[in-house]
Structure formats: structure tokens, C-alpha cells
Design a protein around this motif. Structure first.
Motif, short mmCIF file in Angstrom:
data_model
loop_
_atom_site.label_atom_id
_atom_site.label_comp_id
_atom_site.label_asym_id
_atom_site.label_seq_id
_atom_site.Cartn_x
_atom_site.Cartn_y
_atom_site.Cartn_z
N PRO A 66 7.89 22.45 1.53
CA PRO A 66 6.48 21.67 1.62
C PRO A 66 6.78 20.80 2.52
N TYR A 67 5.66 20.31 3.16
CA TYR A 67 6.48 18.71 3.94
C TYR A 67 5.82 17.62 3.14
N ARG A 68 6.63 16.35 2.84
CA ARG A 68 6.20 14.84 2.73
C ARG A 68 5.34 14.12 3.01
N TYR A 69 4.74 13.91 3.09
CA TYR A 69 4.29 12.70 3.31
C TYR A 69 3.77 11.60 2.80
N GLU A 70 4.71 10.24 3.33
CA GLU A 70 5.04 9.66 2.67
C GLU A 70 4.09 8.10 2.93
N ASN A 71 3.08 7.23 1.98
CA ASN A 71 2.48 6.36 2.30
C ASN A 71 0.87 6.98 3.27
N PRO A 72 0.34 8.39 2.85
CA PRO A 72 -0.18 8.93 3.98
C PRO A 72 -1.86 8.01 4.14
N THR A 73 -2.20 7.25 3.08
CA THR A 73 -3.19 6.54 3.95
C THR A 73 -2.80 5.29 4.06
N GLU A 74 -1.38 4.86 4.89
CA GLU A 74 -1.18 3.50 5.28
C GLU A 74 -1.55 3.66 6.94
N PRO A 75 -1.89 2.06 7.21
CA PRO A 75 -2.68 2.75 8.66
C PRO A 75 -1.39 2.29 9.75
N VAL A 76 -2.11 3.66 10.96
CA VAL A 76 -0.45 3.32 11.74
C VAL A 76 -0.98 2.88 12.89
N ALA A 77 0.35 2.03 13.37
CA ALA A 77 0.57 1.05 14.42
C ALA A 77 -0.22 1.71 16.21
N LEU A 78 -0.15 1.07 16.52
CA LEU A 78 -0.49 2.12 17.98
C LEU A 78 0.84 2.54 18.81
N GLU A 79 1.55 1.64 18.47
CA GLU A 79 3.28 2.00 18.90
C GLU A 79 3.64 3.41 18.06
N ASP A 80 3.13 3.90 17.29
CA ASP A 80 3.56 5.09 16.31
C ASP A 80 2.90 6.22 17.15
#
Length: 85
Positions: A66-80
Motif C-alpha cells: 500500500p501507499y503510505r502518506y505521511e501528514n496527508p493533510t499538511e499544506p504543500v508549498a508551490l515549489e513542491d
């Protein structure tokens, strides 16, 4: 056990010329039963393989990592965001 005793009584009452025919018939029954058992076992193994193929088609991700997402609700920066670059 009663059937076996009845069968023995019938065999003992047979004329000698019919004993070979009775023996051949008993062997035929045994061989026929063995063939039927082999066929049934083979067919059940085919069904098992067919069921496995159906499950692979219906559930292609079954038993995969399975895929594992760490902190899936954390905002993502535009650079990411790779597609923006």
C-alpha cells in the motif's frame, strides 16, 4: 457391513461360469469410480485456478504494497508541485 455380507452370499451362490463375469464387473466399477474421482479432482482444481484469475482481474491491487502518506493533510508549498515547474 450388511451389504458386504449380502454380496458375499450372492457371489457364493453364483455358478462358476459367472464368477469371471462378476469379477470383471466389480473391477469395472472400481476403475470407473477412480476415473470419476480423478476427473472431479481435476475439475475442482480448474475451478480454483479460474477463481484465482477472476480475483486477479477484479482486485488487481490485492496483496500489493500500500501507499503510505505521511501528514496527508499538511499544506504543500508551490515549489513542491512538480507539474508547475
Amino acid at each position: 457391513m450388511v451389504n458386504k455380507e449380502l454380496l458375499i452370499q450372492e457371489i457364493e451362490s453364483l455358478p462358476s461360469e459367472l464368477l469371471n463375469e462378476a469379477f470383471d464387473f466389480i473391477r469395472f466399477i472400481k476403475i470407473s469410480h477412480a476415473k470419476r474421482q480423478i476427473t472431479d479432482d481435476y475439475n475442482s482444481s480448474l475451478k480454483t485456478n479460474a477463481q484465482q484469475q477472476a480475483e486477479k482481474t477484479l482486485y488487481p491491487l490485492h496483496n500489493t504494497q500500500p501507499y503510505r502518506y505521511e501528514n496527508p493533510t499538511e499544506p504543500v508549498a508551490l515549489e513542491d508541485w512538480e507539474f508547475l515547474q
